[in-house]
Design a protein around this motif. Structure first.
Motif, PDB file in Angstrom:
ATOM      1  N   TRP A  17       0.992  -1.216   0.151  1.00 18.38           N
ATOM      2  CA  TRP A  17      -0.104   0.009   0.105  1.00 18.38           C
ATOM      3  C   TRP A  17       0.629   1.094  -0.284  1.00 18.38           C
ATOM      4  CZ3 TRP A  17      -4.459  -0.492   4.135  1.00 18.38           C
ATOM      5  CH2 TRP A  17      -4.542  -1.769   4.013  1.00 18.38           C
ATOM      6  N   ASP A  18       0.553   2.294  -0.808  1.00 23.80           N
ATOM      7  CA  ASP A  18       1.124   3.375   0.307  1.00 23.80           C
ATOM      8  C   ASP A  18       0.618   4.219   0.777  1.00 23.80           C
ATOM      9  OD1 ASP A  18       1.984   3.791  -3.098  1.00 23.80           O
ATOM     10  OD2 ASP A  18      -0.624   4.870  -3.918  1.00 23.80           O
ATOM     11  N   TRP A  19       1.079   4.639   1.925  1.00 26.34           N
ATOM     12  CA  TRP A  19       0.988   5.153   3.615  1.00 26.34           C
ATOM     13  C   TRP A  19       1.591   6.685   3.429  1.00 26.34           C
ATOM     14  CZ3 TRP A  19       3.032   2.151   7.439  1.00 26.34           C
ATOM     15  CH2 TRP A  19       2.944   0.898   7.576  1.00 26.34           C
ATOM     16  N   ILE A  20       0.156   7.559   3.942  1.00 23.69           N
ATOM     17  CA  ILE A  20       0.173   8.833   4.783  1.00 23.69           C
ATOM     18  C   ILE A  20       0.514   8.993   6.153  1.00 23.69           C
ATOM     19  CG2 ILE A  20      -0.093  10.662   5.127  1.00 23.69           C
ATOM     20  CD1 ILE A  20      -2.234  10.081   2.053  1.00 23.69           C
ATOM     21  N   VAL A  21       1.946   9.356   6.293  1.00 23.13           N
ATOM     22  CA  VAL A  21       1.616   9.307   7.889  1.00 23.13           C
ATOM     23  C   VAL A  21       2.169  10.382   8.329  1.00 23.13           C
ATOM     24  CG1 VAL A  21       3.709   8.260   9.713  1.00 23.13           C
ATOM     25  CG2 VAL A  21       3.347   7.040   7.670  1.00 23.13           C
ATOM     26  N   ASP A  22       1.818  10.906   9.430  1.00 24.61           N
ATOM     27  CA  ASP A  22       1.834  12.405   9.946  1.00 24.61           C
ATOM     28  C   ASP A  22       2.437  12.448  10.961  1.00 24.61           C
ATOM     29  OD1 ASP A  22       1.345  15.042  10.815  1.00 24.61           O
ATOM     30  OD2 ASP A  22      -1.249  14.810  10.388  1.00 24.61           O
ATOM     31  N   PHE A  23       3.748  12.939  10.922  1.00 25.58           N
ATOM     32  CA  PHE A  23       5.131  13.243  11.733  1.00 25.58           C
ATOM     33  C   PHE A  23       5.226  14.586  12.673  1.00 25.58           C
ATOM     34  CE2 PHE A  23       6.885  10.216   9.032  1.00 25.58           C
ATOM     35  CZ  PHE A  23       7.935   9.382  10.194  1.00 25.58           C
ATOM     36  N   ARG A  24       3.739  15.844  12.381  1.00 24.43           N
ATOM     37  CA  ARG A  24       3.737  16.977  12.895  1.00 24.43           C
ATOM     38  C   ARG A  24       3.481  16.963  14.851  1.00 24.43           C
ATOM     39  NH1 ARG A  24      -0.428  19.361   9.360  1.00 24.43           N
ATOM     40  NH2 ARG A  24      -1.212  16.964   9.201  1.00 24.43           N
ATOM     41  N   MET A  45       9.243  -6.346   0.029  1.00 21.01           N
ATOM     42  CA  MET A  45       9.342  -5.443  -1.224  1.00 21.01           C
ATOM     43  C   MET A  45       7.837  -5.487  -2.228  1.00 21.01           C
ATOM     44  SD  MET A  45      12.025  -4.702  -4.887  1.00 21.01           S
ATOM     45  CE  MET A  45      11.714  -6.307  -5.244  1.00 21.01           C
ATOM     46  N   PRO A  46       7.526  -4.178  -2.396  1.00 20.42           N
ATOM     47  CA  PRO A  46       5.710  -4.503  -2.965  1.00 20.42           C
ATOM     48  C   PRO A  46       6.561  -4.740  -4.561  1.00 20.42           C
ATOM     49  CG  PRO A  46       6.322  -1.634  -2.185  1.00 20.42           C
ATOM     50  CD  PRO A  46       7.508  -2.669  -1.896  1.00 20.42           C
ATOM     51  N   ARG A  47       5.086  -5.462  -5.470  1.00 20.90           N
ATOM     52  CA  ARG A  47       5.363  -5.957  -6.704  1.00 20.90           C
ATOM     53  C   ARG A  47       5.391  -4.663  -7.104  1.00 20.90           C
ATOM     54  NH1 ARG A  47       1.985  -8.984  -3.753  1.00 20.90           N
ATOM     55  NH2 ARG A  47       0.206  -7.685  -4.375  1.00 20.90           N
ATOM     56  N   GLU A  48       4.546  -3.485  -7.360  1.00 16.23           N
ATOM     57  CA  GLU A  48       4.922  -2.433  -7.795  1.00 16.23           C
ATOM     58  C   GLU A  48       5.061  -1.172  -7.151  1.00 16.23           C
ATOM     59  OE1 GLU A  48       3.544  -2.129 -10.865  1.00 16.23           O
ATOM     60  OE2 GLU A  48       2.956  -4.537 -10.747  1.00 16.23           O
ATOM     61  N   PRO A  49       5.441   0.124  -7.739  1.00  7.13           N
ATOM     62  CA  PRO A  49       6.451   1.170  -6.895  1.00  7.13           C
ATOM     63  C   PRO A  49       5.145   0.887  -6.156  1.00  7.13           C
ATOM     64  CG  PRO A  49       6.426   1.580  -8.722  1.00  7.13           C
ATOM     65  CD  PRO A  49       5.759  -0.279  -9.290  1.00  7.13           C
ATOM     66  N   ALA A  50       5.428   2.359  -4.802  1.00  5.62           N
ATOM     67  CA  ALA A  50       4.975   2.091  -3.299  1.00  5.62           C
ATOM     68  C   ALA A  50       5.405   3.514  -3.241  1.00  5.62           C
ATOM     69  CB  ALA A  50       4.471   1.070  -1.933  1.00  5.62           C
ATOM     70  N   TRP A  51       4.557   4.093  -2.749  1.00  3.06           N
ATOM     71  CA  TRP A  51       5.102   5.256  -2.450  1.00  3.06           C
ATOM     72  C   TRP A  51       3.985   5.968  -0.495  1.00  3.06           C
ATOM     73  CZ3 TRP A  51       4.016   5.134  -7.217  1.00  3.06           C
ATOM     74  CH2 TRP A  51       4.625   5.735  -7.723  1.00  3.06           C
ATOM     75  N   SER A  52       5.644   6.540   0.416  1.00  2.00           N
ATOM     76  CA  SER A  52       4.924   7.129   1.848  1.00  2.00           C
ATOM     77  C   SER A  52       5.123   8.247   1.463  1.00  2.00           C
ATOM     78  CB  SER A  52       6.179   6.321   2.736  1.00  2.00           C
ATOM     79  OG  SER A  52       5.830   5.197   2.736  1.00  2.00           O
ATOM     80  N   LEU A  53       4.093   9.351   2.202  1.00  2.00           N
ATOM     81  CA  LEU A  53       4.102  10.546   1.919  1.00  2.00           C
ATOM     82  C   LEU A  53       4.477  11.508   3.853  1.00  2.00           C
ATOM     83  CD1 LEU A  53       3.950  12.363  -0.796  1.00  2.00           C
ATOM     84  CD2 LEU A  53       2.501   9.454  -0.352  1.00  2.00           C
ATOM     85  N   LEU A  54       5.476  11.458   3.812  1.00  3.29           N
ATOM     86  CA  LEU A  54       5.508  11.770   5.215  1.00  3.29           C
ATOM     87  C   LEU A  54       4.937  13.596   5.345  1.00  3.29           C
ATOM     88  CD1 LEU A  54       9.231  10.330   4.998  1.00  3.29           C
ATOM     89  CD2 LEU A  54       7.018   9.001   5.884  1.00  3.29           C
ATOM     90  N   ILE A  55       4.350  13.692   6.653  1.00  4.78           N
ATOM     91  CA  ILE A  55       3.975  14.826   6.839  1.00  4.78           C
ATOM     92  C   ILE A  55       4.408  15.454   7.786  1.00  4.78           C
ATOM     93  CG2 ILE A  55       1.429  16.172   7.038  1.00  4.78           C
ATOM     94  CD1 ILE A  55      -0.352  13.697   5.972  1.00  4.78           C
ATOM     95  N   SER A  56       5.340  16.354   7.303  1.00  4.67           N
ATOM     96  CA  SER A  56       6.340  17.271   7.946  1.00  4.67           C
ATOM     97  C   SER A  56       5.923  18.858   8.206  1.00  4.67           C
ATOM     98  CB  SER A  56       7.172  16.355   8.853  1.00  4.67           C
ATOM     99  OG  SER A  56       7.982  17.007   9.913  1.00  4.67           O
ATOM    100  N   LEU A  57       6.615  19.135   8.816  1.00  5.54           N
ATOM    101  CA  LEU A  57       6.894  20.627   9.227  1.00  5.54           C
ATOM    102  C   LEU A  57       8.587  21.076   8.992  1.00  5.54           C
ATOM    103  CD1 LEU A  57       4.137  22.433  10.877  1.00  5.54           C
ATOM    104  CD2 LEU A  57       3.611  22.312   8.409  1.00  5.54           C
ATOM    105  N   ASP A  58       9.248  19.909   9.846  1.00  5.32           N
ATOM    106  CA  ASP A  58      10.707  19.761   9.805  1.00  5.32           C
ATOM    107  C   ASP A  58      11.510  20.090   8.173  1.00  5.32           C
ATOM    108  OD1 ASP A  58      13.405  18.735   9.790  1.00  5.32           O
ATOM    109  OD2 ASP A  58      12.430  16.846  11.305  1.00  5.32           O
ATOM    110  N   PRO A  59      12.045  20.782   8.207  1.00  5.80           N
ATOM    111  CA  PRO A  59      12.943  21.179   6.686  1.00  5.80           C
ATOM    112  C   PRO A  59      14.495  19.953   6.251  1.00  5.80           C
ATOM    113  CG  PRO A  59      13.859  22.262   8.054  1.00  5.80           C
ATOM    114  CD  PRO A  59      12.585  21.851   8.948  1.00  5.80           C
ATOM    115  N   TYR A  60      14.348  19.878   7.296  1.00  9.59           N
ATOM    116  CA  TYR A  60      15.574  18.994   7.304  1.00  9.59           C
ATOM    117  C   TYR A  60      14.866  16.927   7.120  1.00  9.59           C
ATOM    118  CZ  TYR A  60      17.742  22.573   8.315  1.00  9.59           C
ATOM    119  OH  TYR A  60      18.575  23.856   8.278  1.00  9.59           O
TER     120      TYR A  60
END
Length: 99
Positions: A17-24, A45-60
């Protein structure tokens, strides 16, 4: 991040699965950079490309995301600042894969 390890061990299909993770918000577990290799080892390992979207205000955080790209084959980690931006970015990258 032990909750992530437990989760994907119980349900390996979640690695696809694609994941959205809120680090705020504050994490009340052991989320530290040195746990990254343990989390990566638990992921299949995913069979197809997968993404993790990391929600953060950390510029690094993008630096951590780059390290995660190297440790999680066939998964790309992108940093965004809001849930809305995460939804939009995920639709964009998914559309690019389908096209």
């Amino acid at each position: 991040m032990t909750w992530t390890i437990d989760l994907v061990r119980r349900r390996p299909s979640l690695c696809q699965w694609d994941w959205i993770v809120d680090f705020r918000g504050a994490f009340d577990d052991d989320a530290e950079a040195y746990h990254l290799s343990r989390v990566a080892a638990a992921f299949t390992m995913p069979r197809e490309p997968a993404w993790s979207l990391l929600i953060s205000l950390d510029p690094y955080l993008y630096l951590w995301a780059q390290a995660m790209d190297a440790q999680f084959p066939n998964r790309k980690h992108l940093v965004v600042t809001t849930r809305e931006e995460a939804d939009l970015k995920l639709r964009q990258v998914r559309r690019a894969v389908i096209a």
